[in-house]
Design a protein around this motif. Structure first.
Motif, PDB file in Angstrom:
ATOM      1  N   LYS A  18       0.831  -1.190   0.000  1.00 31.72           N
ATOM      2  CA  LYS A  18       0.000   0.000   0.000  1.00 31.72           C
ATOM      3  C   LYS A  18       0.874   1.251   0.000  1.00 31.72           C
ATOM      4  N   GLY A  19       0.238   2.399  -0.050  1.00 32.95           N
ATOM      5  CA  GLY A  19       0.934   3.627  -0.406  1.00 32.95           C
ATOM      6  C   GLY A  19       1.726   4.341   0.649  1.00 32.95           C
ATOM      7  N   LYS A  20       2.233   3.678   1.677  1.00 32.89           N
ATOM      8  CA  LYS A  20       3.038   4.380   2.664  1.00 32.89           C
ATOM      9  C   LYS A  20       4.433   4.680   2.137  1.00 32.89           C
ATOM     10  N   SER A  21       5.028   3.723   1.458  1.00 33.58           N
ATOM     11  CA  SER A  21       6.377   3.929   0.937  1.00 33.58           C
ATOM     12  C   SER A  21       6.311   4.654  -0.403  1.00 33.58           C
ATOM     13  N   SER A  22       7.477   5.114  -0.852  1.00 31.34           N
ATOM     14  CA  SER A  22       7.527   5.874  -2.099  1.00 31.34           C
ATOM     15  C   SER A  22       7.232   4.967  -3.289  1.00 31.34           C
ATOM     16  N   ILE A  23       6.817   5.611  -4.397  1.00 30.08           N
ATOM     17  CA  ILE A  23       6.523   4.854  -5.618  1.00 30.08           C
ATOM     18  C   ILE A  23       7.759   4.110  -6.085  1.00 30.08           C
ATOM     19  N   SER A  24       8.919   4.780  -6.000  1.00 33.15           N
ATOM     20  CA  SER A  24      10.161   4.134  -6.425  1.00 33.15           C
ATOM     21  C   SER A  24      10.449   2.901  -5.592  1.00 33.15           C
ATOM     22  N   LYS A  25      10.193   3.006  -4.309  1.00 36.46           N
ATOM     23  CA  LYS A  25      10.472   1.879  -3.411  1.00 36.46           C
ATOM     24  C   LYS A  25       9.498   0.741  -3.639  1.00 36.46           C
ATOM     25  N   ARG A  26       8.277   1.042  -4.105  1.00 37.23           N
ATOM     26  CA  ARG A  26       7.257   0.015  -4.294  1.00 37.23           C
ATOM     27  C   ARG A  26       7.303  -0.614  -5.677  1.00 37.23           C
ATOM     28  N   PHE A  27       8.080  -0.064  -6.583  1.00 37.80           N
ATOM     29  CA  PHE A  27       8.006  -0.487  -7.974  1.00 37.80           C
ATOM     30  C   PHE A  27       8.224  -1.983  -8.142  1.00 37.80           C
ATOM     31  N   LEU A  28       9.273  -2.521  -7.549  1.00 46.19           N
ATOM     32  CA  LEU A  28       9.558  -3.947  -7.713  1.00 46.19           C
ATOM     33  C   LEU A  28       8.505  -4.807  -7.017  1.00 46.19           C
ATOM     34  N   SER A  29       8.056  -4.378  -5.857  1.00 48.32           N
ATOM     35  CA  SER A  29       7.006  -5.138  -5.163  1.00 48.32           C
ATOM     36  C   SER A  29       5.725  -5.161  -5.980  1.00 48.32           C
ATOM     37  N   ASP A  30       5.348  -4.007  -6.510  1.00 48.83           N
ATOM     38  CA  ASP A  30       4.135  -3.956  -7.340  1.00 48.83           C
ATOM     39  C   ASP A  30       4.292  -4.844  -8.577  1.00 48.83           C
ATOM     40  N   SER A  31       5.479  -4.845  -9.151  1.00 43.08           N
ATOM     41  CA  SER A  31       5.733  -5.716 -10.309  1.00 43.08           C
ATOM     42  C   SER A  31       5.573  -7.181  -9.916  1.00 43.08           C
ATOM     43  N   TYR A  32       6.048  -7.517  -8.724  1.00 42.47           N
ATOM     44  CA  TYR A  32       5.938  -8.898  -8.232  1.00 42.47           C
ATOM     45  C   TYR A  32       4.468  -9.290  -8.086  1.00 42.47           C
ATOM     46  N   PHE A  33       3.674  -8.425  -7.467  1.00 41.44           N
ATOM     47  CA  PHE A  33       2.264  -8.750  -7.248  1.00 41.44           C
ATOM     48  C   PHE A  33       1.498  -8.859  -8.571  1.00 41.44           C
ATOM     49  N   ARG A  34       1.808  -7.951  -9.519  1.00 40.82           N
ATOM     50  CA  ARG A  34       1.160  -8.030 -10.830  1.00 40.82           C
ATOM     51  C   ARG A  34       1.534  -9.318 -11.550  1.00 40.82           C
ATOM     52  N   PHE A  35       2.756  -9.759 -11.361  1.00 42.84           N
ATOM     53  CA  PHE A  35       3.270 -10.949 -12.035  1.00 42.84           C
ATOM     54  C   PHE A  35       2.447 -12.186 -11.681  1.00 42.84           C
ATOM     55  N   PHE A  36       2.027 -12.302 -10.434  1.00 45.84           N
ATOM     56  CA  PHE A  36       1.290 -13.484  -9.993  1.00 45.84           C
ATOM     57  C   PHE A  36      -0.224 -13.312 -10.078  1.00 45.84           C
ATOM     58  N   HIS A  37      -0.663 -12.087 -10.271  1.00 44.75           N
ATOM     59  CA  HIS A  37      -2.109 -11.850 -10.286  1.00 44.75           C
ATOM     60  C   HIS A  37      -2.773 -12.640 -11.419  1.00 44.75           C
ATOM     61  N   GLY A  38      -3.791 -13.407 -11.078  1.00 43.31           N
ATOM     62  CA  GLY A  38      -4.516 -14.200 -12.053  1.00 43.31           C
ATOM     63  C   GLY A  38      -3.954 -15.592 -12.273  1.00 43.31           C
ATOM     64  N   ARG A  39      -2.871 -15.944 -11.577  1.00 42.76           N
ATOM     65  CA  ARG A  39      -2.297 -17.291 -11.746  1.00 42.76           C
ATOM     66  C   ARG A  39      -3.262 -18.346 -11.219  1.00 42.76           C
ATOM     67  N   SER A  40      -3.390 -19.417 -11.975  1.00 42.48           N
ATOM     68  CA  SER A  40      -4.280 -20.520 -11.588  1.00 42.48           C
ATOM     69  C   SER A  40      -3.618 -21.364 -10.500  1.00 42.48           C
ATOM     70  N   TYR A  41      -4.396 -21.694  -9.482  1.00 40.48           N
ATOM     71  CA  TYR A  41      -3.902 -22.562  -8.423  1.00 40.48           C
ATOM     72  C   TYR A  41      -5.069 -23.351  -7.845  1.00 40.48           C
ATOM     73  N   VAL A  42      -4.784 -24.335  -7.033  1.00 41.69           N
ATOM     74  CA  VAL A  42      -5.814 -25.178  -6.441  1.00 41.69           C
ATOM     75  C   VAL A  42      -5.909 -24.875  -4.950  1.00 41.69           C
ATOM     76  N   ALA A  43      -7.072 -24.369  -4.533  1.00 42.19           N
ATOM     77  CA  ALA A  43      -7.341 -24.140  -3.108  1.00 42.19           C
ATOM     78  C   ALA A  43      -7.926 -25.408  -2.498  1.00 42.19           C
ATOM     79  N   HIS A  44      -7.645 -25.625  -1.226  1.00 42.68           N
ATOM     80  CA  HIS A  44      -8.034 -26.875  -0.574  1.00 42.68           C
ATOM     81  C   HIS A  44      -8.661 -26.580   0.787  1.00 42.68           C
ATOM     82  N   GLU A  45      -9.821 -27.186   1.038  1.00 41.84           N
ATOM     83  CA  GLU A  45     -10.460 -27.113   2.345  1.00 41.84           C
ATOM     84  C   GLU A  45     -10.890 -28.517   2.749  1.00 41.84           C
TER      85      GLU A  45
END
Length: 958
Positions: A109-136
């Protein structure tokens, strides 16, 4: 004729499928009501059965490779079956649902600077929508109603049911199985979700429902119920264990018998139903006796085998108290309407064939199996062809026992993937999360060349820094240049023109008061590294250097004027005792005896002499007497009394103390540096040699340390103040590759860098981390062992951690320093692919105290068939305290370009930054965008294209 044809067709349809009215009512005839009782939801069926539902987490972590845990599962559930007894059924449902991963809820979230978040945001976008199997997992405890009707109520059975379900809950909790009862509303929602086979949408709705002998249609989807065992040919193997063993690379991995059911192809939802019915044991034993007698009455080989099998079962029951149970297993599988079940059927057949189990070929009662699998409705399963008799242990072996790896609840979250590619927050420190795995967060990283150590450590350092950790790295290979540039940190590289220089002797008065002991130990280590190299200092050398450092700082912070009365008195006593010990006092006494022959003869003093002594003593003490009179009286007293010998000797000691006082007063320290310490030591050590009559190689000491003194070749190393801004810098990399082959300079630089971190560690607030790459070998000497051990032990007191990274097996098996000073003080181990070391891994196992279970996991690194649908990744084994797991290091292209150590990729990125006249982040973003749009698969190929054409491509989205 047309009318007759229609009527005949309707007749055939009714014969084959019924009118639909009966099937429409089949769902209405399941439940009577659901209500809360004692804060638990209880489901009542119209057949008179009642059920409580527990949501549980299977106790065995997937890929844990622990054989013992599978047997523990059998023991736990065997005890639950014994607890429940006759008239109960245990129905376990494992629900597997394919979902799309949503990282938005955990993205930065937006507490840190945009520059500091860039790689983290890229990481989260990279996995967004990936198919996986949830188990209960849900565990249903059902009590058979009296006479099969809701109108028959037995208060004793009802009370027994309430007591036993609570006992089951307590037994699970005691065994560390997470569990909780569903309340009435949750039970209703769960039943609705099962009816619709929809466990992922927020709102559940039903579509068209169509039943055939092969499957059930549900709108755009269709489902199929697979009965796993045919009662006419059960097909169980002669011996069944609760786990299976798979060959993974050069290792054997222990896993659940049905471990692969969460990865069946094209499955949208899968519900694995495992039902165990508990009959009257005496009645079933009598039935077995009758069956045995029937087989025995017809003597042929097949009947004789049947008799022997029954006798073995009876022996197990009598000897080991085993239970007879009726079991049923089915899988309800939901797939998209445009796919068929043949691929899934083949996969299931192959899965069970590995264990010599054959699934039923005749599951034509699709609706009956589906309805009988409803929560609380298991007694509707047909006794004749849906249940088979067996012992409780084999029945429990076929239960699914595993759960996927879980993330940590921690303020420090480093994201790595589980083995199906799902990102998880991991507390690598092992001590900051809700669950404490370790006492300290120091870590040790081992991985051969090419295993991805640098890439992994870049990932760790990025995530530490982004979560407000001060990072100091000692590197020998430019592995962290990219990430340091990205964060705008200080990248300090040694060169002759701009060498790394510091002043480790300079400390503040506050530091002197509060942490001088720590600083003194460091300086001793530094001086002995210069003076002795890899040799141990002697006790005398250690004592002398310790004293000179103490007096050096005392002279600076508290300049000496003179001794106090108490100090003089103490020194007199010490010097007198020392001279009595070494014989000097006796020698002096002998000289007086020779001088005054009468002294030894006057043993019995006459009264005359006694009066004379008193008069002479009065003269000595008379303040009005002249100095000459006092001296004459004193000489006469020496003739008359031996006691006065000691008093006379103390005067000699007084003169010695005066000399020491003059010497000490002359030792001045105007400023703190190696230069002034060297000058101080060369004056003070010879004095100590004379005063204490000791041996010390002062000439060797002076010659060896002289190059670091002013005018010497290396005088700049230890006499220049460090850049003050480094103290506040949060990301610092010291690149010392150019001096790694200098046996003298290399360890000194590493040591003073460690001191920089120590100052940060003691004074700065917040989390701190020091990473020593291959440079640690320069300081792994006997001289340094105590300081390294001190640094490791002290780090945890100051919210700090120290990590060592290495690639050679010999580094940890041949050095006692590594084991005693580093490994024994590290609670976190990180191992990358160790397949190169497999034949000699026993040394590593012993040194790191790894269990056989740990080794089994380590040798599955990068060996599983889990690459499909994922970008290239590597795996790492992380052990925190006693818990070790394998995780995936899978990063987006943006992170890859920041972490890369490939020279051409780094040069291409620098060229982009130069041509764009931009900062590092913008260059990375533009480079990765152009790489993706270029259609070139590998970044190295695209980098070569950039370097060849020397331009920014600025590709546009099509």
């Amino acid at each position: 004729m047309l009318l007759i044809a229609v009527i005949i067709g309707m007749g055939i349809s009714i014969c084959a499928f019924g009118t639909g009215g009966k099937r429409a009512k089949v769902f209405e005839d399941i439940y009577f009501s659901v209500e809360d009782v004692n804060d638990m939801g209880i489901i009542y069926t119209k057949g008179g059965d009642y059920t409580a539902i527990l949501k549980i987490r299977n106790p065995i972590r997937k890929y844990s490779a622990s054989k013992a845990s599978y047997y523990d599962f059998i023991s736990l559930f065997s005890s639950i079956l014994q607890l429940l007894g006759e008239g109960y059924a245990l129905h376990k449902q494992d629900v597997f649902v394919r979902k799309q991963f949503d990282m938005n809820s955990i993205a930065a979230k937006g507490k840190s600077s945009i520059s500091k978040r860039f790689l983290s945001d890229s990481y989260f976008r990279f996995f967004h929508g990936r198919s996986y199997v949830a188990h209960e997992t849900f565990l249903m405890i059902t009590r058979k109603g009296k006479k099969g009707t809701i109108h028959s109520y037995d208060p004793a059975k009802w009370k027994d049911f309430l007591v036993k379900i609570q006992k089951v809950h307590d037994r699970l909790k005691v065994s560390n199985v997470e569990c909780s009862f569903l309340k009435a509303e949750e039970c209703k929602r769960y039943a609705d979700r099962f009816f619709a086979m929809d466990f992922k949408n927020a709102t559940v709705s039903m579509s068209d429902f169509k039943v055939t002998s092969e499957e059930i249609g549900m709108g755009k989807h269709h489902i199929k119920a697979y009965s796993l065992l045919d009662v006419d040919q059960v097909g169980l193997p002669g011996m069944l264990r609760p786990y299976s063993e798979s060959q993974v690379g050069n290792s054997i991995l222990s896993e659940d018998l049905l471990s692969s059911i969460d990865s069946l192809p094209e499955v949208d939802t899968l519900v694995y139903n495992q039902v165990i019915f508990l009959p009257n044991q005496k009645r079933e034993i009598m039935k077995l006796d009758k069956k045995k007698n029937r087989h025995a009455s017809i003597p042929n080989p097949n009947n004789q085998i049947a008799v022997e099998d029954i006798e073995k079962v009876q022996s197990e029951i009598v000897r080991n108290g085993k239970m007879l149970v009726y079991a049923h297993y089915n899988m309800v599988v939901k797939i998209s309407g445009d796919k068929d079940f043949q691929k899934i059927t083949n996969s299931l057949e192959n899965l069970f064939a590995r264990h010599s189990i054959h699934i039923s070929k005749r599951a034509y009662n699709q609706l009956e199996l589906f309805v009988g699998s409803f929560p609380g409705n298991c007694f509707r399963l047909n006794k004749e062809y849906d249940r088979f008799l067996t012992l409780s242990e084999p029945a429990l072996c076929l239960m699914y026992k595993e759960h996927q790896q879980q993330g940590d609840s921690s303020p420090l979250k480093c994201y790595y993937t589980d083995r199906q590619g799902l990102p998880l927050p991991i507390d690598i420190t092992g001590k900051e999360g809700k669950v404490k795995y370790t006492n300290n967060s120091n870590f040790f990283v081992l991985g051969p060349s090419g295993s991805g150590k640098s890439f992994f450590m870049n990932s760790v350092m990025r995530q530490y820094y982004e979560q407000d950790t001060d990072v100091v790295i000692v590197d020998t290979g430019d592995s962290y240049e990219g990430i340091c540039n990205y964060f705008g940190g200080s990248y300090i590289s040694y060169s002759k023109e701009k060498p790394i220089s510091m002043n480790p002797f300079k400390i503040s008065e506050l530091e002197y008061k509060e942490n001088f002991g720590e600083k003194k130990n460091f300086l001793k280590s530094l001086i002995f590294q210069l003076f002795k190299g890899t040799d141990y200092p002697s006790k005398i050398e250690d004592t002398v250097i310790n004293q000179t450092i103490t007096e050096y700082y005392e002279a600076y912070f508290h300049p000496f004027d003179n001794f106090s009365k108490d100090e003089r008195r103490q020194m007199k006593e010490i010097l007198l005792l020392e001279d009595k010990k070494n014989g000097k006092y006796d020698q002096y006494e002998k000289e007086l005896e020779d001088r005054y022959e009468q002294l030894s003869e006057e043993k019995d003093m006459t009264s005359r002499n006694s009066r004379l002594v008193n008069k002479l003593q009065a003269v000595v003490e008379d303040t009005a007497a002249t100095e000459g009179e006092k001296q004459a009286a004193l000489h006469q007293l020496q003739r008359l009394t031996p006691e006065l010998v000691e008093k006379n000797y103390l005067q000699r000691i007084e003169r010695k103390i005066d000399k020491i006082e003059r010497q000490k007063r002359s030792l001045k320290v105007s400023e703190l540096s190696f230069n002034t310490y060297y000058e101080f030591a060369l004056v003070r050590i010879p004095q100590l040699i004379v005063q204490q009559k000791i041996e010390f190689a002062i000439h060797d000491f002076a010659a060896i340390l002289k190059p670091f003194y002013k005018g010497g070749e290396r005088s700049h190393i230890l006499n220049n103040d460090l850049d003050a801004t480094l103290f506040d810098e949060k990301f610092i990399v010291f690149e010392i590759d150019k001096v790694k082959d200098d046996p003298i300079l290399f360890p000194i630089i590493v040591l003073i860098i460690m001191d920089v971190f120590t100052q940060k560690m003691r004074i700065k607030k917040g989390r701190k981390c020091l990473v020593i790459e291959e440079a640690w070998k320069a300081i792994a000497t006997p001289v340094m062992a105590s300081y390294i051990k001190y640094l490791y032990k002290t780090a945890r007191k100051h919210w700090a951690m120290v990590g060592v990274v290495t690639q050679e097996i010999q580094d940890i098996t041949s050095s006692p320093i590594v084991k005693e000073a580093i490994i024994n003080n590290s609670d976190v181990f990180m191992l990358l692919d160790q397949s190169k070391f497999k034949d000699k891994f026993s040394e590593i196992q012993s040194t790191l105290a790894l269990t056989d279970n740990d080794c089994q996991k380590i040798f599955t690194i990068n060996g599983l068939d889990n690459k499909e649908g994922r970008s290239p990744f590597m795996e790492v084994f992380i052990k925190r305290g006693l818990k070790g797991d394998v995780f995936g290091v899978e990063e987006p292209p943006e992170c890859y370009m920041v972490y890369t150590t490939e020279k051409q990729e780094k040069e291409a990125l620098k060229l982009y930054m130069q041509l764009l006249h931009s900062d590092y982040r913008t260059a990375v973003e533009t480079f990765v965008r152009d790489w993706k749009l270029s259609g070139i698969t590998k970044s190295l190929d695209f980098s070569r294209k950039v370097l060849k054409e020397r331009k920014v491509f600025n590709y546009k989205h099509p």
